[in-house]
Design a protein around this motif. Structure first.
Motif, PDB file in Angstrom:
ATOM      1  N   LEU A  37       0.808  -1.106   0.112  1.00 36.60           N
ATOM      2  CA  LEU A  37      -0.043  -0.047  -0.061  1.00 36.60           C
ATOM      3  C   LEU A  37       1.065   1.206  -0.102  1.00 36.60           C
ATOM      4  N   TRP A  38       1.960   1.123   0.850  1.00 41.47           N
ATOM      5  CA  TRP A  38       2.930   2.516   0.942  1.00 41.47           C
ATOM      6  C   TRP A  38       3.411   2.599  -0.596  1.00 41.47           C
ATOM      7  N   LEU A  39       3.861   1.568  -1.315  1.00 40.50           N
ATOM      8  CA  LEU A  39       4.477   1.776  -2.555  1.00 40.50           C
ATOM      9  C   LEU A  39       3.190   2.406  -3.691  1.00 40.50           C
ATOM     10  N   LEU A  40       2.242   1.884  -3.473  1.00 43.14           N
ATOM     11  CA  LEU A  40       0.969   1.993  -4.372  1.00 43.14           C
ATOM     12  C   LEU A  40       0.714   3.565  -4.174  1.00 43.14           C
ATOM     13  N   ILE A  41       0.521   4.078  -3.003  1.00 41.54           N
ATOM     14  CA  ILE A  41       0.106   5.341  -2.608  1.00 41.54           C
ATOM     15  C   ILE A  41       1.102   6.292  -2.758  1.00 41.54           C
ATOM     16  N   SER A  42       2.509   5.985  -2.486  1.00 40.22           N
ATOM     17  CA  SER A  42       3.296   7.154  -2.698  1.00 40.22           C
ATOM     18  C   SER A  42       4.172   6.961  -3.975  1.00 40.22           C
ATOM     19  N   ARG A  43       4.036   5.966  -4.724  1.00 41.12           N
ATOM     20  CA  ARG A  43       4.991   5.794  -5.950  1.00 41.12           C
ATOM     21  C   ARG A  43       4.170   5.397  -7.194  1.00 41.12           C
ATOM     22  N   THR A  44       3.130   5.760  -7.176  1.00 43.54           N
ATOM     23  CA  THR A  44       2.265   5.608  -8.460  1.00 43.54           C
ATOM     24  C   THR A  44       1.245   6.508  -8.752  1.00 43.54           C
ATOM     25  N   LYS A  45       1.073   6.602  -9.942  1.00 41.30           N
ATOM     26  CA  LYS A  45      -0.099   7.764 -10.530  1.00 41.30           C
ATOM     27  C   LYS A  45      -1.462   7.544  -9.581  1.00 41.30           C
ATOM     28  N   MET A  89      -1.025   8.987  -6.292  1.00 39.55           N
ATOM     29  CA  MET A  89      -1.205  10.345  -6.453  1.00 39.55           C
ATOM     30  C   MET A  89      -2.439  10.707  -6.582  1.00 39.55           C
ATOM     31  N   LEU A  90      -3.414  10.114  -7.239  1.00 37.34           N
ATOM     32  CA  LEU A  90      -4.840  10.745  -7.108  1.00 37.34           C
ATOM     33  C   LEU A  90      -5.541  10.157  -6.086  1.00 37.34           C
ATOM     34  N   VAL A  91      -5.011   9.164  -5.294  1.00 39.36           N
ATOM     35  CA  VAL A  91      -5.750   8.650  -3.979  1.00 39.36           C
ATOM     36  C   VAL A  91      -5.626   9.851  -3.036  1.00 39.36           C
ATOM     37  N   ARG A  92      -4.096  10.208  -3.099  1.00 34.81           N
ATOM     38  CA  ARG A  92      -3.777  11.145  -2.096  1.00 34.81           C
ATOM     39  C   ARG A  92      -4.471  12.488  -2.263  1.00 34.81           C
TER      40      ARG A  92
END
Length: 304
Positions: free
Chosen positions: A156-164, A167-170
């Motif tokens: 989840l950390w990689l998905l939320i902090s390292r993917t487009k 980025m949209l989720v954040r």
């Protein structure tokens, strides 16, 4: 010393379960502003799908796949048919609708899988125990549960902090209206987040199935604790869900082990049992109250 280590491991295992459930719920509430009382239903669906797969094929790997697909697909259908109509409704409407989903899911699972609680055996590869200290063995299945929680947290950390997508989720958690104004299909993002939350619940269900009772309504038992986790950690924050899960899991584990011992030393036997039982039940809520006194928005709330 051995009791301390064993309770710490039990706390980590319970924390892993809470994180799998709370990570999706905190994103759903933080991004979509939906109070979802049916979140635990996806956990139940995953557990029952896993139990049916094990009974049919005898393979725990197939059970994992069945739980993930079953919970995610059910979450997708629920989001498309019901939740998508609640985004601009007030929280009372959301509570009533998702409570209805919860009751419907309980009835649906009863019709599809039957009333008898299924038994899910620990797979041979994960059976037995291994020494973690000289003279102290710990079940491999529980260690695998902890490892699964760590794996999901890193993923989840990689998905939320390292993917487009992350980025949209954040951005959606910060300001969904602005994200939509910039051309992002916010409904598709909501669908993705809700389905991801259901999938994580399904994974929690299959991992918990060999350790806990698989039964109708099992999701409601852990739902309140999951809400406590996201309140302690901070609504809308996956890091907060992780920290909240660790604190709540450890508080529950150590409280069950040590509070009865402390009360028996401080109070007469006729009072110690009832008081210690009450304190054990209330320990996580006491933790929540203390955190809210110091940090009203939780320990690591999503930035607004």
């Amino acid at each position: 010393m051995y009791m301390l280590v064993e309770q710490a491991m039990n706390g980590l295992q319970y924390s892993a379960l809470l994180f799998l459930l709370s990570a999706g719920l905190t994103l759903i509430f933080g991004i979509m502003n939906v109070v979802n009382l049916a979140h635990g239903s996806f956990y139940m669906v995953g557990a029952f799908c896993a139990a049916a797969a094990v009974a049919t094929t005898g393979s725990f790997l197939v059970a994992i796949l069945a739980a993930l697909v079953g919970a995610a697909l059910y979450g997708f259908i629920v989001e498309r048919l019901i939740i998508s109509r609640l985004y601009h409704r007030d929280h009372l409407d959301q509570v009533l609708a998702t409570l209805g989903i919860l009751l419907f899911t309980n009835a649906l699972v009863t019709v599809v899988f039957g009333r008898s609680p299924p038994f899910v055996a620990i797979p041979p590869l994960l059976s037995g125990s291994v020494p973690i200290l000289p003279g102290l063995n710990y079940p491999i299945m529980r260690l695998a549960f902890i490892a699964a929680g760590v794996f999901v947290a890193i993923g989840l950390w990689l998905l939320i902090s390292r993917t487009k997508v992350g980025m949209l989720v954040r951005a959606g958690a910060d300001d969904s209206e602005t994200v939509e104004a910039l051309g992002v299909n916010i409904r598709r993002l909501f669908m993705l987040v809700f389905t991801l939350g259901a999938l994580l619940c399904g994974f929690a269900g299959v991992m918990a199935a060999p350790l806990l009772a698989v039964e109708i309504g099992m999701g409601e038992k852990v739902l309140i604790t999951t809400f406590v986790v996201i309140v302690v950690g901070g609504v809308g924050s996956v890091r907060g869900a992780l920290l909240g899960s660790l604190l709540v899991g450890m508080t529950d584990s150590f409280g069950r082990a040590y509070i009865p011992i402390w009360m028996s030393q401080l109070l007469p036997p006729q009072y110690s049992d009832s008081i210690s039982s009450s304190l054990v039940s209330a320990s996580i809520y006491i933790l929540m109250a203390v955190v809210l006194l110091v940090k009203p928005r939780g320990l690591i709330p999503a930035q607004r």
